[in-house]
Design an enzyme around this catalytic site. Structure first.
Site, PDB file in Angstrom:
ATOM      1  N   CYS A  30      14.593 -48.231  79.329  1.00 47.89           N
ATOM      2  CA  CYS A  30      13.402 -48.969  79.744  1.00 47.89           C
ATOM      3  C   CYS A  30      12.826 -49.670  78.517  1.00 47.89           C
ATOM      4  O   CYS A  30      12.947 -49.182  77.388  1.00 47.89           O
ATOM      5  CB  CYS A  30      12.374 -48.087  80.442  1.00 47.89           C
ATOM      6  SG  CYS A  30      11.337 -47.083  79.385  1.00 47.89           S
ATOM      7  N   CYS A  53      11.013 -45.356  70.651  1.00 43.32           N
ATOM      8  CA  CYS A  53      12.032 -44.315  70.487  1.00 43.32           C
ATOM      9  C   CYS A  53      12.204 -43.973  69.012  1.00 43.32           C
ATOM     10  O   CYS A  53      12.414 -44.859  68.183  1.00 43.32           O
ATOM     11  CB  CYS A  53      13.362 -44.794  71.075  1.00 43.32           C
ATOM     12  SG  CYS A  53      14.620 -43.495  71.123  1.00 43.32           S
ATOM     13  N   CYS A  73      14.360 -42.692  78.667  1.00 46.28           N
ATOM     14  CA  CYS A  73      13.412 -43.598  79.310  1.00 46.28           C
ATOM     15  C   CYS A  73      12.033 -42.933  79.212  1.00 46.28           C
ATOM     16  O   CYS A  73      11.887 -41.905  78.549  1.00 46.28           O
ATOM     17  CB  CYS A  73      13.804 -43.939  80.745  1.00 46.28           C
ATOM     18  SG  CYS A  73      13.801 -42.568  81.908  1.00 46.28           S
TER      19      CYS A  73
END
Length: 251
Positions: free
Chosen positions: A185, A192, A111
């Site tokens: 999230c 990412c 996250c």
């Protein structure tokens, strides 16, 4: 007079609805992503999503990254209960079996701040697998410390002590091998990075409990994550399906 099929069968047996359920079984998705997955027009996909929501199998949450978007989530707990009832309606011997705990698997939870959602997921999966799964969490912009609410809910609700744990940056695990990378999230899902050995990617769209004003937000978030973790267990790959451990050091 023949008995009617259970409600779950009537709802899920439609080919398009089954395709939507199958797509959402891998993680939370937006409408346009579901349209791409099933290859059907958006108005048709939206219609069948409404039916699945009406049946309690699918829920929707507004994206915390882009408020114009919503993520659809498959309620695996409701599906598990409905499937158990469906099997029992056909024959009492058709009961689901508890799957064996996976071993030799590496999972990364991600996250933004690595201060609440991802460390909670890390702690709960480690406990659920009795340490047999290598679990790590990290953040794209880690906070200085874990949120006190996350520390407290893990201690009070699950008896897990993470008071000495500190958030870590994604860069510190960039070279490690993972079998699963799970974003928690909406913001970090967009940023990412890729990881070696092509881990399975999935997304859990879970609002940040630190930003909630109502009381009990951390308890509700931890309960939702624990439910998702429990349903993740049967979907973790067996050791023989994973990349051999000697190809990359684990974190």
């Amino acid at each position: 007079m023949a008995p009617e099929p259970p409600a779950f069968v009537r709802l899920a047996a439609h080919p398009l609805r089954w395709s939507l359920l199958s797509a959402l079984a891998g993680g939370d998705l937006r409408v346009r992503e579901l349209v791409e997955r099933v290859g059907e027009p958006q108005n048709l996909v939206s219609y069948h999503l409404r039916l699945l929501r009406g049946g309690g199998l699918v829920t929707a949450t507004r994206s915390s990254f882009d408020g114009r978007d919503s993520y659809y989530h498959l309620d695996l707990g409701r599906c598990a209960g409905a499937l158990a009832e469906t099997g029992a309606a056909l024959h009492p011997a058709l009961r689901p079996e508890t799957p064996p705990l996976p071993e030799g698997v590496a999972v990364l939870f991600v996250c933004t701040g690595n201060s609440a959602r991802s460390p909670v997921a890390e702690a709960l999966l480690r406990r659920r697998t009795a340490g047999k799964v290598t679990v790590t969490s990290a953040g794209s912009h880690p906070k200085a410390a874990l949120h006190p609410g996350a520390v407290r809910v893990l201690s009070d609700e699950f008896g897990i002590d993470v008071a000495g744990q500190r958030p870590r940056h994604l860069d510190t695990v960039a070279g490690h091998r993972f079998d699963h990378v799970i974003t928690l999230c909406d913001k970090v899902r967009e940023t990412c990075p890729e990881f070696p050995h092509h881990p399975r990617r999935r997304h859990w769209s879970i609002p940040d409990p630190a930003g909630a004003r109502e009381p009990g937000s951390f308890a509700r978030t931890a309960a939702e994550i624990d439910t998702r973790v429990r349903h993740l267990l049967p979907d973790l790959p067996a050791p023989q399906d994973s990349v051999p451990q000697d190809q990359e050091a684990r974190p």
